[in-house]
Design an enzyme around this catalytic site. Structure first.
Site, PDB file in Angstrom:
ATOM      1  N   HIS A  21      -1.847   0.378  -9.641  1.00 54.14           N
ATOM      2  CA  HIS A  21      -2.513  -0.557  -8.720  1.00 54.14           C
ATOM      3  C   HIS A  21      -3.083  -1.759  -9.485  1.00 54.14           C
ATOM      4  CE1 HIS A  21      -4.610  -0.896  -4.575  1.00 54.14           C
ATOM      5  NE2 HIS A  21      -4.464  -2.100  -5.116  1.00 54.14           N
ATOM      6  N   ARG A  55       0.847  -1.191   0.000  1.00 58.99           N
ATOM      7  CA  ARG A  55       0.000   0.000   0.000  1.00 58.99           C
ATOM      8  C   ARG A  55       0.885   1.245   0.000  1.00 58.99           C
ATOM      9  NH1 ARG A  55      -3.537  -2.693  -1.671  1.00 58.99           N
ATOM     10  NH2 ARG A  55      -5.636  -2.960  -0.842  1.00 58.99           N
TER      11      ARG A  55
END
Ligand code: NDP
Ligand code: OXD
Length: 314
Positions: free
Chosen positions: A277, A229
């Site tokens: 992502h 993340r």
């Protein structure tokens, strides 16, 4: 008939519904968009399979018994201040997701190791510029976060010939990969690693794990692959380390703000590869097994697979 509502990107919802119905035809699987707003509709929901639900939505379902996260990460749920944390919540574990993550981490490390960015730049300028990569067996990759995804990624990197070690919160053992844990373990491992793969979850404990102090303790020229993340990295510290040479390069899939703002220095940085992502996606056809296993376990009183422990944050 028990009911599960499904919220994911539009192209995946029908595939989730088919995957659940195939395994449990007795459960009514309904797209969230078709649930309706009435109290009666909300009261009819037993289970929720969700990705980025609207804040407050889960708390508005009075008979909800189980939350299943479409993703392995949980920050899309914890962003909701009204998240009903008293309900059992399970993270996604999906062989398709795990395979995708192993591929991404292998690709990320190989991109840095095989000097892919300089080679592309040479091609762009039509230069026959020979570069040599170090020997993989003399090169050590540290996987930070040795859970479902990190352990498989570590094994894939080991199969490619790299030395691999792993780091986790609790002490663990692996047949062929040395593992470290806690602050002492990190201090011992960090100076030995040529590359670091980040696969710890976003929790208060891991916020800005990669800061100036951390980077100063790394081997000079360390390469970073962040598939965990964005919150794991203090971006200013990483940019400074890249510019000073303390960090040799970075492959970054996740960011504090997504989409990554168009003026962010990462986009144009000569030592950075940005991906949007996409490291690993959950596949309904394979992830459906986990969703149904969680429901079955809840219904029969068995331990739930990948049950979240909110006290530790993942
Ligand atoms: P797991 O829960 O299986 O593994 C998490 C690992 O991190 C465990 O080894 C855990 O230690 C370790 N860990 C957690 N907190 C700490 C800490 N404070 N210090 C040291 N180690 C810690 O999760 P997954 O492997 O399934 O997923 C990992 C993450 O990958 C997700 O949370 C998500 O953020 C990210 N992800 C990213 C995707 C992408 O496309 N970019 C796709 C899917 C996931 P322990 O073993 O002791 O519990
Ligand atoms: C996940 C993700 O958490 O896709 O699964 O990021």
């Amino acid at each position: 008939m028990a009911k599960i509502i499904v919220s994911d990107s539009a192209d995946l919802v029908d595939r989730w519904i088919a995957a659940i119905k195939d395994r449990r035809p007795d459960i009514e699987a309904v797209p969230l968009a078709e649930l309706g707003d009435s109290d009666e509709a909300r009261a009819s929901v037993d289970y929720a399979l969700v990705w980025q639900p609207d804040p407050g939505f889960l708390a508005s379902l009075p008979n909800l018994k189980l939350i299943v996260s479409v993703g392995a990460g949980l920050d899309h749920l914890t962003n909701d201040p009204l998240l009903p944390r008293h309900l059992p919540t399970v993270r996604m574990v999906d062989p398709g997701l795990t395979q995708g993550m192993s591929e991404y981490c292998a690709w990320g490390v190989l991109s840095l190791h095989r000097l892919f960015v300089p080679l592309l730049n040479s091609q762009a300028s039509g230069a026959w510029q020979v570069v040599h990569a170090p020997i993989a067996s003399n090169t050590r990759v540290g996987v930070l976060g040795f859970g479902v995804l990190g352990s498989r990624a570590g094994e894939a990197l080991q199969a490619l010939g790299f030395q691999v070690c792993g780091w986790s919160r609790s002490a663990k053992q692996h047949d062929s990969i040395p593992l470290y844990s806690g602050d002492d373990g990190l201090a011992e491992m960090l100076p030995t690693c040529d590359y670091l793969v980040l696969l710890v979850p976003a929790t208060p404990d891991t916020f800005h794990l990669i800061d100036a102090d951390f980077l100063a303790r790394c081997k000079p020229g360390v390469g970073i692959v962040n598939a965990g993340r964005g919150s794991l990295i203090d971006d200013d510290a990483l940019l400074e380390a890249l510019d000073s040479g303390q960090a040799g390069g970075a492959v970054l899939d996740v960011f504090h703000q997504e989409p990554l703002p168009s003026d962010h220095p990462y986009w144009q940085h000569p030592k950075v590869i940005v991906t949007p992502h996409v490291a690993a996606l959950t596949y309904p056809e394979t992830g459906g097994e986990h969703v149904v296993a969680a429901i079955n376990a809840l219904e029969t009183g068995e331990p739930l697979p990948a049950l979240v422990n909110w006290d530790r944050g993942y």
